[in-house]
Design an enzyme around this catalytic site. Structure first.
Site, mmCIF file in Angstrom:
data_model
loop_
_atom_site.group_PDB
_atom_site.id
_atom_site.type_symbol
_atom_site.label_atom_id
_atom_site.label_comp_id
_atom_site.label_asym_id
_atom_site.label_seq_id
_atom_site.Cartn_x
_atom_site.Cartn_y
_atom_site.Cartn_z
ATOM 1 N N ASP A 108 14.745 9.431 51.818
ATOM 2 C CA ASP A 108 15.702 10.363 51.218
ATOM 3 C C ASP A 108 17.083 9.743 51.054
ATOM 4 O O ASP A 108 17.410 8.714 51.640
ATOM 5 C CB ASP A 108 15.781 11.651 52.032
ATOM 6 C CG ASP A 108 16.129 11.412 53.495
ATOM 7 O OD1 ASP A 108 15.729 10.371 54.051
ATOM 8 O OD2 ASP A 108 16.793 12.276 54.104
ATOM 9 N N GLU A 138 14.818 11.869 56.492
ATOM 10 C CA GLU A 138 15.406 11.275 57.698
ATOM 11 C C GLU A 138 16.799 11.817 57.952
ATOM 12 O O GLU A 138 17.192 12.023 59.109
ATOM 13 C CB GLU A 138 15.449 9.749 57.579
ATOM 14 C CG GLU A 138 15.927 9.023 58.814
ATOM 15 C CD GLU A 138 17.454 8.871 58.907
ATOM 16 O OE1 GLU A 138 17.961 8.650 60.024
ATOM 17 O OE2 GLU A 138 18.124 8.990 57.853
#
Length: 299
Positions: A72, A129
Site C-alpha cells: 500500500d 501495512e
C-alpha cells in the site's frame, strides 16, 4: 545495465505510477500476479482482501520459507513531472513499498530462473501495512495454514544507510505502536467571561505536559518507551473558549507489560486532571502494531 536491472527499474517505476491505499490495492495485485505468473510461479490472489501469495518449489524436502513485501501507499500528493510520477492524485508511494515489491519480484525472477535451493519459497505481498491491519487480515484468511513456512523474512528500505548493507540484529528491532485519542469536554463560553466556563484548553495543556512524565517517572529506565501527543483540535474560535478539545497521539514500546503500563497511566492522568478542573474526558486507546522481535537463529 543488465536485463534484471532494467526489469527491476521498470517494475518499480510502474508500481510507483499506480499507488493504491490500504485494502484498495486491486491494480497493484493484478500487476504483481501477472509478473509472477510470467516467471512461472503458482499465484493466489485475494488473500486477506488484496494480498498475493506466489509459491516456487524445487526438490522435495518439504521445507518452506517466506519472503514478504508490503503493497500500500500513503495519502500524499506527489509533486514533480518525472516520468514515473504518481498518476493517482492524492496518493504516493512515499514509504518505499514500490521498491519493496520490485525487490521481491526480482527475488522471484532470480530464483525461478536459477534455482539453487531445495524446498518452497513463498512470496508474500501484504496489503495495508500503513494502518497496521494487513498482516492480521492475511493471517485471519489462513495464510500460514494455506501456505506453511518455517520462517518469514522481510525488510524495509532505510534512506541514509550505506548502499549494499543490511542492518539487523537479534531480538527487538522495531517498537510496537499504540494510538490514543483523548476527548476533553468542558463548558465553552465567551473569552471575556472565563469565570463562567470550564476551559478544556487549560485541561488539555496540563494533560499534554503530564503525559511527558509517564516515561520519565513510571517506566523502568532500562525499558524503552515513547509517549507523543501529535495533534490537538478544538471547537473554539478567536474570541470563544471551546467546549471540547481532542488530543491525539501514540506510544511506542517493546514489552507488553510496558504497553499496558502506558495505557493505564494515560487513562488515569487524563481522568484525574479532567476531574480536578470540573471537566470530563473519554480516552480511546487502541493497540495497532505489535513489535518486531527477530529470531536469533534466523538473524
Amino acid at each position: 545495465m543488465t536485463d534484471l536491472d532494467s526489469r527491476l527499474r521498470a517494475w518499480r517505476h510502474d508500481l510507483h505510477r499506480r499507488p493504491e491505499p490500504a485494502f484498495a490495492e486491486h491494480a497493484t495485485s493484478a500487476y504483481l500476479a501477472e509478473a509472477l505468473e510470467a516467471a512461472g510461479l503458482d499465484v493466489v490472489t485475494g488473500v486477506g482482501g488484496t494480498g498475493v501469495v506466489a509459491s516456487l518449489t524445487r526438490g522435495g524436502t518439504g521445507r518452506a520459507v517466506g519472503l514478504r513485501a508490503d503493497m500500500d501507499c500513503l495519502p500524499i500528493d506527489e509533486p514533480g513531472t518525472h516520468a514515473h510520477v504518481s498518476r493517482n492524485p492524492g496518493f504516493m508511494h512515499a514509504c518505499g513499498h514500490d521498491g519493496h515489491m520490485a525487490m521481491l519480484l526480482g527475488a522471484a525472477a532470480v530464483l525461478a530462473a536459477e534455482g539453487g535451493f531445495d524446498g518452497t519459497v513463498r512470496f508474500v505481498f501484504q496489503p495495508a501495512e500503513e494502518p497496521g491491519r494487513g498482516a492480521r487480515a492475511m493471517l485471519d484468511d489462513g495464510l500460514l495454514a494455506r501456505f506453511p513456512v518455517q520462517a518469514m523474512y522481510g525488510l524495509h528500505n532505510w534512506p541514509g544507510a550505506p548502499a549494499g548493507h543490511f542492518l539487523t540484529r537479534a531480538g527487538s528491532i522495531m517498537a510496537g505502536e499504540d494510538n490514543f485519542e483523548i476527548r476533553i469536554r468542558g463548558r465553552g463560553g465567551h473569552a471575556a467571561r472565563p469565570h463562567m466556563v470550564v476551559d478544556p484548553i487549560v485541561v488539555g495543556a496540563e494533560i499534554v505536559l503530564a503525559l511527558q512524565t509517564v516515561v520519565a517517572r513510571n517506566v523502568d529506565p532500562a525499558q524503552p518507551a515513547v509517549v507523543s501527543c501529535t495533534d490537538i483540535s478544538t471547537d473554539g474560535a478567536r474570541n470563544a473558549i471551546p467546549g471540547e478539545v481532542v488530543i491525539r497521539g501514540d506510544t511506542r514500546s517493546f514489552d507488553p507489560a510496558v504497553a499496558a503500563l502506558l495505557e493505564e497511566r494515560v487513562r488515569r492522568l487524563c481522568e484525574g486532571i479532567s476531574a480536578a478542573h470540573g471537566a470530563t474526558c473519554a480516552v480511546t486507546y487502541t493497540h495497532e502494531f505489535a513489535p518486531t522481535v527477530n529470531d536469533p537463529a534466523c538473524v
